[in-house]
Write a protein that holds these residues in place. Sequence first.
Motif, PDB file in Angstrom:
ATOM      1  N   UNK A  46      -2.249  -6.560  -5.478  1.00 51.21           N
ATOM      2  CA  UNK A  46      -3.270  -5.541  -5.659  1.00 51.21           C
ATOM      3  C   UNK A  46      -3.367  -4.754  -4.361  1.00 51.21           C
ATOM      4  N   UNK A  47      -2.926  -3.488  -4.377  1.00 46.33           N
ATOM      5  CA  UNK A  47      -2.928  -2.678  -3.147  1.00 46.33           C
ATOM      6  C   UNK A  47      -4.281  -2.689  -2.446  1.00 46.33           C
ATOM      7  N   UNK A  48      -4.232  -2.894  -1.138  1.00 43.98           N
ATOM      8  CA  UNK A  48      -5.406  -2.893  -0.248  1.00 43.98           C
ATOM      9  C   UNK A  48      -6.342  -4.086  -0.471  1.00 43.98           C
ATOM     10  N   UNK A  49      -5.973  -4.969  -1.384  1.00 41.66           N
ATOM     11  CA  UNK A  49      -6.815  -6.143  -1.624  1.00 41.66           C
ATOM     12  C   UNK A  49      -6.084  -7.437  -1.272  1.00 41.66           C
ATOM     13  N   UNK A  50      -4.816  -7.519  -1.610  1.00 33.18           N
ATOM     14  CA  UNK A  50      -4.051  -8.721  -1.300  1.00 33.18           C
ATOM     15  C   UNK A  50      -3.239  -9.190  -2.488  1.00 33.18           C
ATOM     16  N   UNK A  51      -2.948 -10.489  -2.488  1.00 33.90           N
ATOM     17  CA  UNK A  51      -2.109 -11.076  -3.529  1.00 33.90           C
ATOM     18  C   UNK A  51      -2.918 -12.124  -4.297  1.00 33.90           C
ATOM     19  N   UNK A  52      -2.958 -11.972  -5.610  1.00 33.66           N
ATOM     20  CA  UNK A  52      -3.598 -12.957  -6.465  1.00 33.66           C
ATOM     21  C   UNK A  52      -2.575 -14.038  -6.799  1.00 33.66           C
ATOM     22  N   UNK A  53      -2.908 -15.302  -6.539  1.00 31.79           N
ATOM     23  CA  UNK A  53      -2.034 -16.405  -6.910  1.00 31.79           C
ATOM     24  C   UNK A  53      -2.160 -16.603  -8.416  1.00 31.79           C
ATOM     25  N   UNK A  54      -1.069 -16.393  -9.128  1.00 33.43           N
ATOM     26  CA  UNK A  54      -1.107 -16.427 -10.591  1.00 33.43           C
ATOM     27  C   UNK A  54      -1.408 -17.858 -11.053  1.00 33.43           C
ATOM     28  N   UNK A  55      -2.467 -18.045 -11.825  1.00 35.56           N
ATOM     29  CA  UNK A  55      -2.791 -19.401 -12.310  1.00 35.56           C
ATOM     30  C   UNK A  55      -1.716 -19.908 -13.271  1.00 35.56           C
ATOM     31  N   UNK A  56      -1.556 -21.214 -13.310  1.00 37.55           N
ATOM     32  CA  UNK A  56      -0.653 -21.827 -14.281  1.00 37.55           C
ATOM     33  C   UNK A  56      -1.300 -21.754 -15.654  1.00 37.55           C
TER      34      UNK A  56
END
Length: 214
Positions: free
Chosen positions: A62-72
């Motif tokens: 997500x630009x300017x927010x970071x990286x979301x760790x995709x849930x299993x």
Amino acid sequence: MNTTPSATDRAYEYTKDAILTRRYGGGDLVSEGDIAAGVGVSRTPVREALLRLQAEGLVRLFPKRGALIVPVSQQEIDDVIETRRLVEGFTTERAAGLAEAERVALVDALGSYLDVMRAHVATDKRAFVVADREFHRAIIRAAGNQVLIDLYETLRDRQLRMMEEGARTVERLRANIDEHAAIMDAIRDGDGPAAREAVRVHMDAAGAMLGARR
């Protein structure tokens, strides 16, 4: 020849390890700055590393927010188990069809990994898991298809983050050893159909341990 990992490679390995070992949990939002500080690099290689991890389906950027760790998800669990069943059923059956001398060498290697698993079943789960992975890796390599080798590595990485530590009971790990022994015996006997069936039984058990739907 310079074999020092690049800044991007270090950021990639650091972040991937954090995801697979669940230091970064599913649903966490991690900033580029946090990762950069942890690795000791600038944000540019972190951004490049995150793009690689997004391609592997482990994060969503997500630009300017970071990286979301995709849930299993349950679907991911089902898909990984199904794909391992297909890949390893095929490669194990092929391994059972190797010339006798090649089968003997492979079975010797598989036996050594089983010995490690037996030695550590109640004392060192990490060593057990490493030997487990090497057991399957040896079979797939013996089948001689590099694309399937690479696919296996990706599948095992994804499965690693699905595993809750409490699921690896000593009872389950001992059953796991028996399942591996059945696979090895079928290869030793040169019995392709039995080898494929042993893989199916093993993958069904893995799916049940991960909570996969049947």
